[in-house]
Design an enzyme around this catalytic site. Structure first.
Site, PDB file in Angstrom:
ATOM      1  CB  SER A  49      -0.889   0.013   1.245  1.00 14.13           C
ATOM      2  OG  SER A  49      -0.088   0.243   2.400  1.00 14.13           O
ATOM      3  CG  ASP A  82      -3.837  -3.048  -1.369  1.00 12.91           C
ATOM      4  OD1 ASP A  82      -4.800  -3.278  -2.128  1.00 12.91           O
ATOM      5  OD2 ASP A  82      -3.907  -3.165  -0.117  1.00 12.91           O
ATOM      6  CG  HIS A 180     -10.099  -2.182   3.537  1.00 10.68           C
ATOM      7  ND1 HIS A 180     -10.666  -1.305   2.646  1.00 10.68           N
ATOM      8  CD2 HIS A 180      -9.373  -3.055   2.802  1.00 10.68           C
ATOM      9  CE1 HIS A 180     -10.296  -1.637   1.425  1.00 10.68           C
ATOM     10  NE2 HIS A 180      -9.514  -2.693   1.482  1.00 10.68           N
ATOM     11  N   GLY A 181     -10.143  -3.863   7.628  1.00 11.46           N
ATOM     12  CA  GLY A 181      -9.917  -3.810   9.060  1.00 11.46           C
ATOM     13  C   GLY A 181     -10.493  -5.001   9.814  1.00 11.46           C
ATOM     14  CG  HIS A 213      -9.961  -4.835  -2.122  1.00 14.44           C
ATOM     15  ND1 HIS A 213      -8.824  -4.109  -1.860  1.00 14.44           N
ATOM     16  CD2 HIS A 213      -9.954  -5.067  -3.460  1.00 14.44           C
ATOM     17  CE1 HIS A 213      -8.159  -3.905  -2.983  1.00 14.44           C
ATOM     18  NE2 HIS A 213      -8.826  -4.473  -3.974  1.00 14.44           N
ATOM     19  CB  ALA A 215     -11.116 -11.245   1.833  1.00 16.30           C
ATOM     20  CB  ILE A 257      -5.679 -11.833   3.598  1.00 16.79           C
ATOM     21  CG1 ILE A 257      -6.914 -12.590   3.066  1.00 16.79           C
ATOM     22  CG2 ILE A 257      -5.470 -12.092   5.089  1.00 16.79           C
ATOM     23  CD1 ILE A 257      -6.757 -14.091   3.014  1.00 16.79           C
ATOM     24  CG  ASP A 258      -2.876  -5.643   5.778  1.00 15.01           C
ATOM     25  OD1 ASP A 258      -2.096  -6.202   6.572  1.00 15.01           O
ATOM     26  OD2 ASP A 258      -2.786  -4.433   5.498  1.00 15.01           O
ATOM     27  CB  SER A 259      -7.185  -7.321   9.202  1.00 10.58           C
ATOM     28  OG  SER A 259      -7.452  -6.017   8.728  1.00 10.58           O
TER      29      SER A 259
HETATM   30  P1  13P Z   1      -8.499  -6.808   5.365  1.00 13.64           P
HETATM   31  O1  13P Z   1      -8.428  -5.584   6.220  1.00 13.64           O
HETATM   32  O2  13P Z   1      -9.815  -7.505   5.513  1.00 13.64           O
HETATM   33  O3  13P Z   1      -7.354  -7.746   5.615  1.00 13.64           O
HETATM   34  O4  13P Z   1      -8.415  -6.336   3.823  1.00 13.64           O
HETATM   35  C1  13P Z   1      -7.186  -6.100   3.194  1.00 13.64           C
HETATM   36  C2  13P Z   1      -7.345  -5.441   1.861  1.00 13.64           C
HETATM   37  O5  13P Z   1      -8.395  -5.406   1.245  1.00 13.64           O
HETATM   38  C3  13P Z   1      -6.133  -4.827   1.275  1.00 13.64           C
HETATM   39  O6  13P Z   1      -6.412  -4.173   0.075  1.00 13.64           O
HETATM   40  O1  G3H Z   2      -6.479  -1.683   2.115  1.00 13.95           O
HETATM   41  C1  G3H Z   2      -5.928  -1.643   3.197  1.00 13.95           C
HETATM   42  C2  G3H Z   2      -4.734  -2.496   3.466  1.00 13.95           C
HETATM   43  O2  G3H Z   2      -4.987  -3.287   4.606  1.00 13.95           O
HETATM   44  C3  G3H Z   2      -3.504  -1.642   3.630  1.00 13.95           C
HETATM   45  O3  G3H Z   2      -3.602  -0.862   4.777  1.00 13.95           O
HETATM   46  O4  G3H Z   2      -3.102   1.475   4.025  1.00 13.95           O
HETATM   47  O5  G3H Z   2      -2.860   0.766   6.439  1.00 13.95           O
HETATM   48  O6  G3H Z   2      -1.240  -0.052   4.712  1.00 13.95           O
HETATM   49  P1  G3H Z   2      -2.639   0.423   5.002  1.00 13.95           P
HETATM   50 ZN    ZN Z   3      -8.303  -3.268  -0.053  1.00 13.51          ZN
END
Ligand code: 13P
Ligand code: G3H
Ligand code: ZN
Ligand code: NA
Length: 311
Positions: A49, A82, A180-181, A213, A215, A257-259
């Site tokens: 990101s 991203d 997100h989150g 996204h 997810a 997947i990030d969170s």
């Molecule tokens: P999460 O916060 O559900 O992991 O989503 C991540 C995401 O969509 C990054 O672009």
């Molecule tokens: O879309 C959100 C992703 O989890 C990236 O988050 O902008 O805090 O790096 P961030």
């Molecule tokens: Zn996203």
């Protein structure tokens, strides 16, 4: 090798599975994701990101990813931007060796979204890079833009064909109820993605790869560890994994997947630090934290996305 997502998505679409796109911002996360994918012989997307670029610096991130490619020669790895906010950040990533970029102009009116996306597609394609765009708005925090629950609007299936035709984009992120989150649904309500909208979209653009996204499933075992070790995450709720499995079987070819990675990492650090107040060597707690991230990714690849053995 570092590749685009073209081949990955084609095979995923036909095979009824999805590729995991995991956010990276440091060495431990890059290692955890690519080791898991490497051991499971799964293609994988590493995504960065604007915030990650700011935190780690673009050169460090690119070199970390190059190291991961060297260490995992048997799996296809894509490097993706991203939520690119404008043409300039997309151009910078195309020029900097990314194989895929997302232009997220979903906050703009339809025609403007088309214009901005088209410009990115023209530049990226001229340099062998693929492009993801977005139609519809996710609830929650999307980079700097806050979208309140009321403002969030699902993707309109009537718009997707024109959007894809006019922009020449390679994949499309849609809004069907994710956000997100770690706080995706109100406690007490039943989380339910709008598969009816997804299926309408599939019918309008058959064969075209869809991106999901927001997810993360927000593993409750990690939320518990965090909260038992000094954390305070109240009502953290994610997308049920059964619904992600259903999405993976559909036209959805990329699942972001990030969170979940953040939760695994934080749980590992909190657990070790709380159990060992005398520790001050980062390797002591980051080893556990990194293993948690690897476990999360392995679980997703094997038990949710269905991409194991598809490298
Ligand atoms: P999460 O916060 O559900 O992991 O989503 C991540 C995401 O969509 C990054 O672009
Ligand atoms: O879309 C959100 C992703 O989890 C990236 O988050 O902008 O805090 O790096 P961030
Ligand atoms: Zn996203
Ligand atoms: Na799929």
């Amino acid at each position: 090798a570092l590749v685009t997502t073209t081949e990955m998505f084609k095979k995923a679409y036909e095979g009824g599975y999805a590729i995991g796109a995991f956010n990276v911002n440091n060495m431990e996360i890059v290692q955890a994701i690519t080791e898991a994918a490497g051991e499971l012989k799964s293609p994988v997307i590493l995504q960065v990101s604007a915030g990650a670029r700011k935190y780690a610096n673009a050169t460090y991130l690119r070199k970390l990813v190059e190291a991961a490619v060297i260490e995992n020669p048997d799996i296809p790895i894509a490097l993706h931007l991203d939520h690119g906010a404008d043409f300039d950040i997309c151009k910078s990533c195309v020029d900097g060796g990314f194989t895929s970029v997302m232009i997220d102009a979903s906050k703009y009116p339809f025609q403007e979204n088309i214009e901005i996306t088209k410009k990115v597609v023209e530049y990226a394609h001229a340099h062998g890079v693929v492009v993801e765009a977005e139609l519809g708005k996710l609830a929650g925090i999307e980079d700097d833009v806050k979208v309140s629950a009321e403002d969030s609007s699902y993707t309109q299936p009537e718009e997707v064909e024109e959007f894809v035709d006019k922009t020449g984009v390679d994949s499309l992120a849609i809004a069907i109820g994710t956000s997100h989150g770690a706080f995706k649904f109100k406690p007490g309500t039943k989380p339910q993605l709008r598969f009816d909208i997804l299926h309408e979209i599939e019918k309008k653009i058959p064969g075209f790869p869809i991106v999901l996204h927001g997810a993360s499933s927000v593993p409750q075992e990690y939320v518990k560890i965090i909260n038992e070790n000094g954390g305070a995450l109240k009502d953290a709720i994610g997308v049920p994994e059964d619904q992600l499995r259903e999405a993976a079987r559909s036209a959805v070819c990329k699942i972001n997947i990030d969170s979940d990675l953040r939760l695994g990492l934080t749980a590992g650090i909190r657990e070790v630090m709380n159990a060992h107040p005398d520790y001050f060597d980062p390797r002591q707690y980051l080893t556990v934290a990194r293993q948690n991230v690897k476990d999360v990714v392995a679980h997703k690849i094997q038990d949710v996305l269905g991409s194991a053995g598809k490298a």
